[in-house]
Design an enzyme around this catalytic site. Sequence first.
Site, PDB file in Angstrom:
ATOM      1  N   LYS A 125      -4.293  -8.323  -7.314  1.00 31.44           N
ATOM      2  CA  LYS A 125      -3.115  -7.432  -7.510  1.00 31.44           C
ATOM      3  C   LYS A 125      -2.271  -7.753  -8.930  1.00 31.44           C
ATOM      4  O   LYS A 125      -2.656  -8.923  -9.506  1.00 31.44           O
ATOM      5  CB  LYS A 125      -2.132  -8.201  -6.433  1.00 31.44           C
ATOM      6  CG  LYS A 125      -0.950  -7.220  -5.971  1.00 31.44           C
ATOM      7  CD  LYS A 125      -1.407  -6.157  -5.074  1.00 31.44           C
ATOM      8  CE  LYS A 125      -0.122  -5.165  -4.997  1.00 31.44           C
ATOM      9  NZ  LYS A 125      -0.704  -4.327  -3.583  1.00 31.44           N
ATOM     10  N   ASP A 165       1.259   1.043  -6.325  1.00 30.05           N
ATOM     11  CA  ASP A 165       2.176   0.124  -5.233  1.00 30.05           C
ATOM     12  C   ASP A 165       3.420   0.468  -5.430  1.00 30.05           C
ATOM     13  O   ASP A 165       3.838   1.583  -5.918  1.00 30.05           O
ATOM     14  CB  ASP A 165       1.850  -1.373  -5.317  1.00 30.05           C
ATOM     15  CG  ASP A 165       2.137  -2.171  -4.231  1.00 30.05           C
ATOM     16  OD1 ASP A 165       1.621  -1.982  -2.787  1.00 30.05           O
ATOM     17  OD2 ASP A 165       3.308  -3.043  -4.320  1.00 30.05           O
TER      18      ASP A 165
HETATM   19  P1  NDP Z   1       7.170   3.258  -3.091  1.00 31.21           P
HETATM   20  O1  NDP Z   1       7.447   2.467  -4.236  1.00 31.21           O
HETATM   21  O2  NDP Z   1       6.706   4.530  -3.095  1.00 31.21           O
HETATM   22  O3  NDP Z   1       8.254   3.095  -1.971  1.00 31.21           O
HETATM   23  C1  NDP Z   1       8.809   1.769  -1.607  1.00 31.21           C
HETATM   24  C2  NDP Z   1      10.191   2.051  -1.052  1.00 31.21           C
HETATM   25  O4  NDP Z   1      10.843   0.757  -0.235  1.00 31.21           O
HETATM   26  C3  NDP Z   1      11.065   2.404  -2.308  1.00 31.21           C
HETATM   27  O5  NDP Z   1      11.925   3.372  -1.979  1.00 31.21           O
HETATM   28  C4  NDP Z   1      11.906   1.081  -2.432  1.00 31.21           C
HETATM   29  O6  NDP Z   1      13.253   1.063  -2.962  1.00 31.21           O
HETATM   30  C5  NDP Z   1      12.127   1.007  -0.983  1.00 31.21           C
HETATM   31  N1  NDP Z   1      12.523  -0.547  -0.855  1.00 31.21           N
HETATM   32  C6  NDP Z   1      12.104  -1.751  -1.426  1.00 31.21           C
HETATM   33  N2  NDP Z   1      13.041  -2.621  -1.108  1.00 31.21           N
HETATM   34  C7  NDP Z   1      13.592  -2.259  -0.035  1.00 31.21           C
HETATM   35  C8  NDP Z   1      14.264  -2.831   1.165  1.00 31.21           C
HETATM   36  N3  NDP Z   1      14.737  -4.150   0.802  1.00 31.21           N
HETATM   37  N4  NDP Z   1      14.564  -2.105   1.993  1.00 31.21           N
HETATM   38  C9  NDP Z   1      14.395  -0.709   2.121  1.00 31.21           C
HETATM   39  N5  NDP Z   1      13.853  -0.197   1.438  1.00 31.21           N
HETATM   40  C10 NDP Z   1      13.298  -0.943   0.265  1.00 31.21           C
HETATM   41  O7  NDP Z   1       5.772   2.065  -2.453  1.00 31.21           O
HETATM   42  P2  NDP Z   1       4.798   2.438  -1.277  1.00 31.21           P
HETATM   43  O8  NDP Z   1       5.405   3.397  -0.250  1.00 31.21           O
HETATM   44  O9  NDP Z   1       3.636   2.629  -1.938  1.00 31.21           O
HETATM   45  O10 NDP Z   1       4.971   1.001  -0.687  1.00 31.21           O
HETATM   46  C11 NDP Z   1       5.548   0.425   0.317  1.00 31.21           C
HETATM   47  C12 NDP Z   1       5.146  -0.786   1.082  1.00 31.21           C
HETATM   48  O11 NDP Z   1       3.578  -0.428   1.397  1.00 31.21           O
HETATM   49  C13 NDP Z   1       4.827  -2.001   0.006  1.00 31.21           C
HETATM   50  O12 NDP Z   1       5.035  -3.182   0.953  1.00 31.21           O
HETATM   51  C14 NDP Z   1       3.255  -1.751  -0.325  1.00 31.21           C
HETATM   52  O13 NDP Z   1       2.995  -3.024  -0.760  1.00 31.21           O
HETATM   53  C15 NDP Z   1       2.774  -1.548   0.873  1.00 31.21           C
HETATM   54  N6  NDP Z   1       1.309  -0.887   0.610  1.00 31.21           N
HETATM   55  C16 NDP Z   1       1.252   0.435   0.073  1.00 31.21           C
HETATM   56  C17 NDP Z   1       0.103   0.650  -0.008  1.00 31.21           C
HETATM   57  C18 NDP Z   1      -0.121   2.200  -0.824  1.00 31.21           C
HETATM   58  O14 NDP Z   1      -1.260   2.839  -0.816  1.00 31.21           O
HETATM   59  N7  NDP Z   1       0.906   2.709  -1.385  1.00 31.21           N
HETATM   60  C19 NDP Z   1      -0.861   0.319   0.425  1.00 31.21           C
HETATM   61  C20 NDP Z   1      -0.755  -0.647   1.571  1.00 31.21           C
HETATM   62  C21 NDP Z   1       0.317  -1.325   1.501  1.00 31.21           C
HETATM   63  P3  NDP Z   1      13.433   0.452  -4.312  1.00 31.21           P
HETATM   64  O15 NDP Z   1      12.414   0.861  -5.501  1.00 31.21           O
HETATM   65  O16 NDP Z   1      14.889   0.691  -4.692  1.00 31.21           O
HETATM   66  O17 NDP Z   1      13.435  -1.012  -4.087  1.00 31.21           O
HETATM   67  O1  8G0 Z   2      -1.699  -3.380  -0.497  1.00 29.70           O
HETATM   68  C1  8G0 Z   2      -2.693  -2.560  -0.793  1.00 29.70           C
HETATM   69  O2  8G0 Z   2      -3.700  -2.592   0.218  1.00 29.70           O
HETATM   70  C2  8G0 Z   2      -2.781  -1.608  -1.791  1.00 29.70           C
HETATM   71  C3  8G0 Z   2      -1.531  -1.103  -2.164  1.00 29.70           C
HETATM   72  C4  8G0 Z   2      -1.566  -0.416  -3.362  1.00 29.70           C
HETATM   73  C5  8G0 Z   2      -2.655   0.115  -3.815  1.00 29.70           C
HETATM   74  C6  8G0 Z   2      -3.871  -0.245  -3.411  1.00 29.70           C
HETATM   75  C7  8G0 Z   2      -5.292  -0.043  -3.734  1.00 29.70           C
HETATM   76  O3  8G0 Z   2      -6.079  -0.692  -4.314  1.00 29.70           O
HETATM   77  O4  8G0 Z   2      -5.473   1.520  -3.564  1.00 29.70           O
HETATM   78  C8  8G0 Z   2      -3.838  -1.293  -2.311  1.00 29.70           C
END
Ligand code: NDP
Ligand code: 8G0
Length: 444
Positions: A125, A165
């Site tokens: 990561k 991410d």
């Molecule tokens: P994004 O950046 O697309 O969206 C994250 C959202 O959550 C943003 O709008 C962010 O706002 C908001 N956020 C951050 N902190 C808070 C909070 N304290 N309360 C409410 N909202 C908040 O990220 P993703 O959707 O890609 O990721 C979301 C979660 O899913 C993360 O934990 C990530 O690690 C996990 N994840 C993502 C994967 C992926 O493929 N994208 C895969 C596996 C897990 P702001 O930026 O203003 O803080």
């Molecule tokens: O948390 C995860 O598993 C994650 C989040 C964002 C990207 C990826 C990836 O390697 O595609 C994994």
Amino acid sequence: MKSIAEFMDMVKARNPNEPEFHQAVHEVVETIWDAYHANPRMVKGKILERIVEPERAISFRVPWIDDKGEIQVNRGYRVQFNSAIGPYKGGLRFHPSVNLSILKFLGFEQMFKNALTTLPMGGGKGGSDFNPKGRSDNEIMRFCQSFMTELYRHIGPDTDVPAGDIGVGGREIGYMFGQYKRIVKEFTGVFTGKGATWGGSLIRPEATGYGAIYFGIDMLARNNDSFKGKTIALSGFGNVTWGSIKKLIELGAKCVTISGPDGYVYDEEGFNEEKCEYLLDMRASCNDQAEDYVKKYPKAKFFANTKPWGVKCDVAVLCAIQNECNVDDVKKLAENGCKLLLEVSNMGCTADGAKLAHEKMLFAPGKAVNAGGVAVSGLEMTQNSERLNWTAEEVDNKLKHIMHSIHDACVKHGKEGERINYIKGANVAGFMKVASAMLDQGVV
Ligand code: NDP
Ligand code: 8G0
């Protein structure tokens, strides 16, 4: 080590001031302790002592010039946690909260999650404390180019394959991939989450949310239940919230909340496809205000500085950030009749929050529930190696199959009478795969 407490004292002494990393290690250690000690070869091989130590952690300066001509300095990181079963794989997070503790917890969890996907990927990561909020497109590009000017030497399609991410979506991956290609003079699959016209996989944007809901379908089905007609509370408004809502609408569920760091939005009518697509516009604005939704859809209500876990719902889907749901939130959810809590954010629940959720309702942890994202990244790597693109249907079917197999692994390793301890099941299944590969490969 005689006890879990003694082992954790060692981890804390070696990694001071890293509370998120301690939290992630403790959860794994307490659930695999018995299975591990039933295997004397693993104990003699000191697998547990070795597995909590990242193979490599790089930190570097990222200087860049903002639109006013002022020099800015951020810190970049890549934690290459474990390569026992494949090249390091995991996302990059750009968020002001990013530090070594957070990236070590994410890299640590990533190695077990990747093992669960059945695909050959190690765990890593990275990211930066860069805050994209309010930055112009040019500033984002300059930052990404500077970040990649150092990171490029540590990654490669058979070495380490980053992705997005929090704060890193298609646009940022484009800028980083462009700079990588320019430096190394090679068009390779060094990133996943690429654009569909330049090597990206169909369904990758949807994969994390879709995969999470496929996992939820299996959990509910074991209890003769389904998503149809259920009321769902979700957090976040980014990529993962969007993918989850899309699939939930398709299944006939009613999604009523989203949230941002500013508060949450309650839309009593529920989201439809148009509202769901509007989330993408909100995220692309780099403004990061959940409140913006209410400006567009004034029938919805905005609650400032509050999390959505106090609303009445059947299912809660965590899609924002680590520790976004604590023990009091879980209590409120249970009191309001919530029957299923899906942790899609990584370590979305605090340690006691997760324990209470397991007692009070159906609960599954991030490393199982959100594994669909990295799984389709693994499928993107395969397509890049083959120099072929699969159809959306092919990728979606493979994703469904992988999520079923993760659910099966959790059931197999987490069975406690009639109930499934999904935390234990995911940890034991993921740990045992990585640990036995490490044993095979000697003391490295
Ligand atoms: P994004 O950046 O697309 O969206 C994250 C959202 O959550 C943003 O709008 C962010 O706002 C908001 N956020 C951050 N902190 C808070 C909070 N304290 N309360 C409410 N909202 C908040 O990220 P993703 O959707 O890609 O990721 C979301 C979660 O899913 C993360 O934990 C990530 O690690 C996990 N994840 C993502 C994967 C992926 O493929 N994208 C895969 C596996 C897990 P702001 O930026 O203003 O803080
Ligand atoms: O948390 C995860 O598993 C994650 C989040 C964002 C990207 C990826 C990836 O390697 O595609 C994994």
